[in-house]
Design a protein around this motif. Structure first.
Motif, PDB file in Angstrom:
ATOM      1  N   GLN A 165       0.831  -1.210   0.000  1.00 36.50           N
ATOM      2  CA  GLN A 165       0.000   0.000   0.000  1.00 36.50           C
ATOM      3  C   GLN A 165       0.865   1.260   0.000  1.00 36.50           C
ATOM      4  O   GLN A 165       0.554   2.247  -0.681  1.00 36.50           O
ATOM      5  N   ASP A 168       2.263   1.582  -3.475  1.00 38.68           N
ATOM      6  CA  ASP A 168       1.169   1.950  -4.382  1.00 38.68           C
ATOM      7  C   ASP A 168       0.975   3.473  -4.368  1.00 38.68           C
ATOM      8  O   ASP A 168       0.812   4.116  -5.409  1.00 38.68           O
ATOM      9  N   LYS A 188       0.793  -5.734  -2.011  1.00 35.61           N
ATOM     10  CA  LYS A 188      -0.532  -5.256  -1.584  1.00 35.61           C
ATOM     11  C   LYS A 188      -1.610  -6.325  -1.759  1.00 35.61           C
ATOM     12  O   LYS A 188      -2.586  -6.343  -1.025  1.00 35.61           O
ATOM     13  N   LYS A 253      -2.409   5.887 -10.934  1.00 37.42           N
ATOM     14  CA  LYS A 253      -1.902   4.677 -10.282  1.00 37.42           C
ATOM     15  C   LYS A 253      -0.979   3.911 -11.227  1.00 37.42           C
ATOM     16  O   LYS A 253      -1.140   3.953 -12.451  1.00 37.42           O
TER      17      LYS A 253
HETATM   18 MG    MG Z   1      -5.490   1.041  -3.391  1.00 37.09          MG
END
Ligand code: MG
Ligand code: IPE
Ligand code: IPE
Ligand code: MG
Ligand code: MG
Length: 302
Positions: A165, A168, A188, A253
Motif C-alpha cells: 500500500q 502503491d 498489496k 496509479k
Molecule cells: Mg489502493
C-alpha cells in the motif's frame, strides 16, 4: 470450468459468510457503534475469495470436503474468518480520502461515507485486531495458532500488504515500471492470497513440500487477481463491480494497463494464472477445484 465449479464456489463463499456471522455474533462486548460499522462493511457482499482459498487449501491437504459431508476443519474456518476480517479492514482503509478516496465499496457507500472518517479508521483497527484475537482464542491447537498468527502478521504487515500500500501511493508520483508493479502487486494483494493458501495448509498440518507448492500457487493466483482488478478498473462496469471504475487512471496509479497497455495486461494475467496452475501439478486430480480458481477469477466481471 467444470459444470459444478460455480456451485462449489458459491457454497464455499456462503460457508465463509456463515463463519463470519458466527464469529461476530460471539463478540458480546463490542462497542455498539463500532459493531454497526464493522457489520456494515463485513457483511456487504464481498466475494470471500481469500476465505474460500483457506478452506479449499485445507481440503486439498486433508482430503475432506464440506461439500461431500466431510468433516470441516475448525481451525481452517477460524483462519478463513481472520483473513476476511483483515482483508475487509484493508478495504475500509484503502477507500479513505488519504489513500484511494473511494466512495463506493461492495455496492454500497464506503465505510467513511456511510459513517464518518474517524469511524472508518477505527472500524478498520477493530477488524484487524479482532482477527488476531480470534486466532489466539479459538484455534484449538497452540502450535497451529502460533503459526497462523505469525503468517497473517507477516503477510498483512509492514513486510507485506502494508508495504504494498505504501509503494502503491508512492508510485502515483513517478513514471510506472514493471519492477514497481511487480513489487506493489506482490505485496498489496498477492501476499494475502499466499497467506490464505498457507493458512489452509497450516490448519491441515501440511508438510514443508506441500506448503511450498501452496506458497507458489497463492502468490501467482494473487498476482493474476490484481492484474484482473486493474483491467476491471478500465473495462468493468461500476454497477456490477460495486466500486468506482476509472479511478486508477485519475489517480495516476501504477497499473498493468497504464504501464504495458490492455492487450499485454491480458497476456500477463494468463501467465500468472498458468503459473498458479503449474504449482499444483504434483497434487494430481484432487487439486482440480483449486486449479479452476485462477481461470474463474480472470473471467470474473466483479
Ligand atoms: Mg489502493
Ligand atoms: C479488492 O479485493 C481489493 C484488491 C486486492 C483488488 P476483492 O475484489 O477480493 O474484494 P471483495 O472482498 O470481493 O469486496
Ligand atoms: C487494494 O488495491 C489492495 C488493498 C490492500 C486493499 P486497489 O486499491 O486496487 O483495490 P480496489 O480497486 O480499491 O478494490
Ligand atoms: Mg482502492
Ligand atoms: Mg483496484
Amino acid at each position: 470450468l467444470s459444470e459444478d465449479f460455480g456451485t462449489r464456489l458459491d457454497s464455499a463463499a456462503k460457508r465463509v459468510d456463515e463463519i463470519l456471522h458466527d464469529v461476530i455474533s460471539r463478540q458480546r462486548t463490542l462497542n455498539p457503534d463500532l459493531r454497526k460499522a464493522m457489520e456494515y462493511t463485513l457483511f456487504a457482499p464481498g466475494k470471500r475469495i481469500r476465505g474460500v482459498l483457506v478452506l479449499w487449501s485445507c481440503e486439498l491437504i486433508s482430503g475432506a470436503s464440506h461439500l461431500d459431508g466431510g468433516q470441516v476443519n475448525h481451525n481452517a474456518e477460524v483462519a478463513a474468518a481472520a483473513v476476511e476480517m483483515v482483508h475487509t479492514y484493508s478495504l475500509v482503509h484503502d477507500d479513505l480520502p488519504a489513500i484511494d478516496d473511494d466512495d463506493m465499496r461492495r455496492g454500497r457507500a464506503s465505510c467513511h461515507k456511510a459513517f464518518d472518517e474517524a469511524t472508518a479508521i477505527l472500524t478498520g483497527d477493530a477488524l484487524l485486531t479482532l482477527a488476531f484475537e480470534v486466532l489466539a482464542k479459538e484455534v484449538d491447537d497452540l502450535d497451529i495458532a502460533r503459526k497462523l498468527i505469525a503468517q497473517l502478521g507477516e503477510s498483512a504487515g509492514a513486510a507485506g500488504m502494508i508495504a504494498g500500500q505504501m509503494a502503491d501511493l508512492a508510485a502515483e508520483k513517478v513514471e510506472g515500471t514493471i519492477e514497481a508493479l511487480q513489487y506493489i502487486h506482490t505485496n498489496k494483494t498477492a501476499k494475502m492470497f499466499q497467506c490464505s493458501a498457507l493458512c489452509g495448509g497450516i490448519a491441515a498440518k501440511a508438510d514443508t513440500a506441500e506448503l511450498r507448492r501452496l506458497w507458489e500457487y497463492g502468490l501467482n493466483l494473487g498476482l493474476a487477481f490484481q492484474v484482473a482488478d486493474d483491467i476491471l478498473d478500465v473495462c468493468g462496469s461500476s454497477e456490477y463491480l460495486g466500486k468506482t471504475v476509472g479511478k486508477d487512471e485519475k489517480a495516476a496509479k501504477c497499473t498493468y494497463p497504464a504501464v504495458v497497455g490492455l492487450e499485454e495486461s491480458r497476456q500477463i494475467e494468463r501467465q500468472f494464472a498458468d503459473k498458479a496452475v503449474a504449482a499444483l501439478k504434483s497434487f494430481g486430480p484432487k487439486a482440480d477445484t483449486l486449479r479452476q480458481l485462477p481461470i474463474a477469477l480472470l473471467e470474473r466481471g466483479k
